[in-house]
Design a protein around this motif. Structure first.
Motif, PDB file in Angstrom:
ATOM      1  N   HIS A 235      -8.337   4.312   3.349  1.00 51.53           N
ATOM      2  CA  HIS A 235      -7.987   3.205   4.239  1.00 51.53           C
ATOM      3  C   HIS A 235      -8.445   3.515   5.669  1.00 51.53           C
ATOM      4  CE1 HIS A 235      -5.567   1.427   1.053  1.00 51.53           C
ATOM      5  NE2 HIS A 235      -4.987   2.595   0.882  1.00 51.53           N
ATOM      6  N   LYS A 236      -8.898   2.495   6.364  1.00 52.26           N
ATOM      7  CA  LYS A 236      -9.377   2.639   7.733  1.00 52.26           C
ATOM      8  C   LYS A 236      -8.199   2.476   8.693  1.00 52.26           C
ATOM      9  CE  LYS A 236     -13.178   1.170  10.718  1.00 52.26           C
ATOM     10  NZ  LYS A 236     -14.294   0.206  10.870  1.00 52.26           N
TER      11      LYS A 236
ATOM     12  N   LYS B 200     -11.796  -3.663  12.873  1.00 49.50           N
ATOM     13  CA  LYS B 200     -11.224  -4.237  11.645  1.00 49.50           C
ATOM     14  C   LYS B 200     -10.529  -3.164  10.777  1.00 49.50           C
ATOM     15  CE  LYS B 200     -14.315  -8.205  11.247  1.00 49.50           C
ATOM     16  NZ  LYS B 200     -14.792  -8.108  12.639  1.00 49.50           N
TER      17      LYS B 200
ATOM     18  N   GLU C 131      -7.315  -1.340   8.627  1.00 52.71           N
ATOM     19  CA  GLU C 131      -6.296  -1.841   7.707  1.00 52.71           C
ATOM     20  C   GLU C 131      -4.893  -1.584   8.232  1.00 52.71           C
ATOM     21  OE1 GLU C 131      -7.019  -0.864   3.509  1.00 52.71           O
ATOM     22  OE2 GLU C 131      -8.992  -0.149   4.136  1.00 52.71           O
TER      23      GLU C 131
ATOM     24  N   GLN D 288       0.985  -5.530   3.545  1.00 52.39           N
ATOM     25  CA  GLN D 288      -0.144  -5.950   4.373  1.00 52.39           C
ATOM     26  C   GLN D 288       0.295  -7.045   5.337  1.00 52.39           C
ATOM     27  OE1 GLN D 288      -3.400  -7.088   1.854  1.00 52.39           O
ATOM     28  NE2 GLN D 288      -3.481  -5.128   0.778  1.00 52.39           N
TER      29      GLN D 288
ATOM     30  N   ILE E   9      -3.300  -7.150   9.121  1.00 51.75           N
ATOM     31  CA  ILE E   9      -3.311  -5.732   9.475  1.00 51.75           C
ATOM     32  C   ILE E   9      -1.871  -5.241   9.588  1.00 51.75           C
ATOM     33  CG2 ILE E   9      -3.981  -4.042  11.224  1.00 51.75           C
ATOM     34  CD1 ILE E   9      -6.269  -5.917  11.983  1.00 51.75           C
ATOM     35  N   SER E  10      -1.571  -4.121   8.975  1.00 47.25           N
ATOM     36  CA  SER E  10      -0.240  -3.525   9.089  1.00 47.25           C
ATOM     37  C   SER E  10      -0.150  -2.780  10.416  1.00 47.25           C
ATOM     38  CB  SER E  10       0.020  -2.568   7.928  1.00 47.25           C
ATOM     39  OG  SER E  10      -0.087  -3.241   6.685  1.00 47.25           O
TER      40      SER E  10
ATOM     41  N   VAL F 163       0.852  -1.186   0.000  1.00 52.32           N
ATOM     42  CA  VAL F 163       0.000   0.000   0.000  1.00 52.32           C
ATOM     43  C   VAL F 163       0.889   1.237   0.000  1.00 52.32           C
ATOM     44  CG1 VAL F 163      -1.768   1.293   1.245  1.00 52.32           C
ATOM     45  CG2 VAL F 163      -1.822  -1.213   1.250  1.00 52.32           C
TER      46      VAL F 163
END
Length: 458
Positions: free
Chosen positions: A123-124, A170, A172, A93, A213-214, A76
């Motif tokens: 992105h969240k 949840k 990212e 990721q 998850i990063s 990403v």
């Protein structure tokens, strides 16, 4: 029923565990590094679960190497080119990145800017702070710019609560600021201790690998500049980044010392301004701004940091000593390396430096350890000793051996290309690197094989 507790000893350097105190660690051979801590019997179970490679500790199924699909979208882009360069092309990721640096250097500012850029891309993001309140984070965010609804903030230090929040939200990417403030209730020792840091990192690693998850974690540093806590912390994570530079100066260096997804020793250059960190696209030009062109003891060298060549100025000042013991001082360069090169100059070039003070400085606040800058240090010392000016349009690089020979260095073509791009007209380099470069560049190339050849050009 209360959990049984026991006292164990941990090595602060590598995390080695022992039932009794020992003067020297059997794992890393470090002296006086053991500290006593009280842990519960449940810690072993937690550690084993954290090491599991699948969510919930379930048994994993082996997969053939040919069946694994590597896609470009596994990375990403953060929107910050300097950070993407250091990470190897973007955030992978499920990766875990450790960011260390001195207090006030800009770690939290950098990660908050990354949150803004990633949230703007849709992105969240979840930002978890154990050191600052929501109001303090809001005050810093005002300087950076406007944030959208994709960024969520949480002030918490309990890892069980954090794990539940991550599972519900949840996101990212998750930012942990800092790992030394996190604690696991199953470990009876205080937050920031060896066992707490190790177990907390293990739990976060399980979340990152199991859920894709990063995770970015901030680590405090000790007086010697390494990340506080056991050395095993750096072994557990995928990438280790260090923020370098003087916090009173404007420029910052983000250096990768470990990267499982890219090259190590890659650097990114930033400038601290009122609205946060700003990328420096051409660090060579920044490092050479304001350099003197008519003073002795100043030369320009080329150092390769990861895949990026950087031109930087080396300054030397050699004066007669007023005492019987000459003084040696170096800033940004290894002190022992400067002493070694001065001994070579005395023995192989016949310079009487035994009764001279010597001060060597690397301009710009950077720290370099590459052997390719040896020849630049030598030329700067000779120039100051003889009080002769080196042509300001000359670039110098090469490694110097104990016999006075000038050895070849790696990727000489890339260094010469950078020198030509920055407008230099002459390049003094090792003879071993000269072959194959003649006629390829417009810049004048001079090959030297030993210190006697070098003396002829000063």
């Amino acid at each position: 029923m209360a959990k049984a507790k026991k006292t164990v000893f941990f090595c602060q350097n590598c995390g080695y565990e022992s039932a009794k105190w020992m003067g020297q660690c059997p794992g890393c051979r470090e002296w006086n590094s053991f500290v006593e801590e009280t842990v519960s019997q449940g810690a072993k179970k937690s550690s084993g679960q954290a090491a599991a490679g699948s969510p919930g500790g379930r048994a994993g199924k082996p997969v053939k190497l040919s069946e694994i699909d590597i896609r470009e979208d596994n990375r990403v882009k953060t929107g910050m080119d300097e950070l993407d360069r250091v990470l190897g092309g973007g955030v992978v990721q499920g990766s875990m990145v450790l960011v260390g640096g001195d207090p006030g250097i800009g770690k939290s500012t950098l990660l908050l800017q990354v949150c803004k850029l990633l949230s703007d891309l849709g992105h969240k993001i979840l930002y978890i702070s154990g050191e600052e309140s929501l109001q303090q984070i809001k005050m810093r965010a005002r300087r950076i710019g406007e944030f959208n609804e994709n960024l969520r903030l949480l002030c918490e230090t309990n890892l069980e609560t954090i794990s539940t929040t991550i599972e519900n939200e949840k996101p990212e990417a998750v930012i942990i600021d800092s790992i030394q403030t996190m604690y696991n209730e199953e470990i009876s020792s205080a937050p920031g201790s060896v066992s707490q840091v190790r177990e907390s990192t293990g739990i976060l690693m399980k979340i990152a690998k199991g859920s894709g998850i990063s995770v970015f974690i901030v680590g405090h540093v000790t007086k010697d500049g390494s990340v506080a806590g056991p050395r095993v912390l750096e072994h557990m994570v995928d990438t280790v980044l260090y923020f370098e530079g003087d916090r009173h100066a404007s420029y910052r260096i983000l250096r990768s010392v470990k990267n499982r997804f890219g090259s190590t020793n890659e650097i990114g250059v930033f400038e601290m301004q009122e609205r946060g960190l700003v990328e420096v696209k051409n660090p060579s030009q920044v490092m050479l701004n304001g350099r003197p062109t008519d003073a002795s003891g100043t030369v320009v060298v080329c150092s390769l940091e990861g895949t990026r060549p950087i031109l930087i100025e080396i300054q030397a000042l050699v004066t007669k000593t007023n005492f019987g013991l000459p003084r040696r001082t170096s800033v940004g360069i290894d002190y022992n390396r400067v002493n070694l090169l001065m001994a070579v100059l005395e023995k192989r070039a016949g310079l009487a430096l035994g009764n001279c003070d010597a001060y060597v400085n690397l301009a710009g606040g950077m720290k370099l350890g590459e052997p390719a800058i040896d020849l630049g240090i030598v030329v700067a010392i000779i120039s100051s000793y003889k009080n002769r000016t080196v042509d300001p349009d000359t670039l110098i690089f090469g490694e110097v051996g104990l016999s006075g020979e000038v050895r070849g260095v790696s990727q000489a073509q890339q260094r010469v290309k950078e020198a030509e791009k920055m407008g230099f007209t002459t390049c003094i380099m090792p003879k071993a690197n000269l072959e194959g470069l003649q006629g390829e560049f417009q810049i004048r190339l001079i090959g030297v094989g030993n210190l006697k050849d070098v003396m002829g050009y000063i």
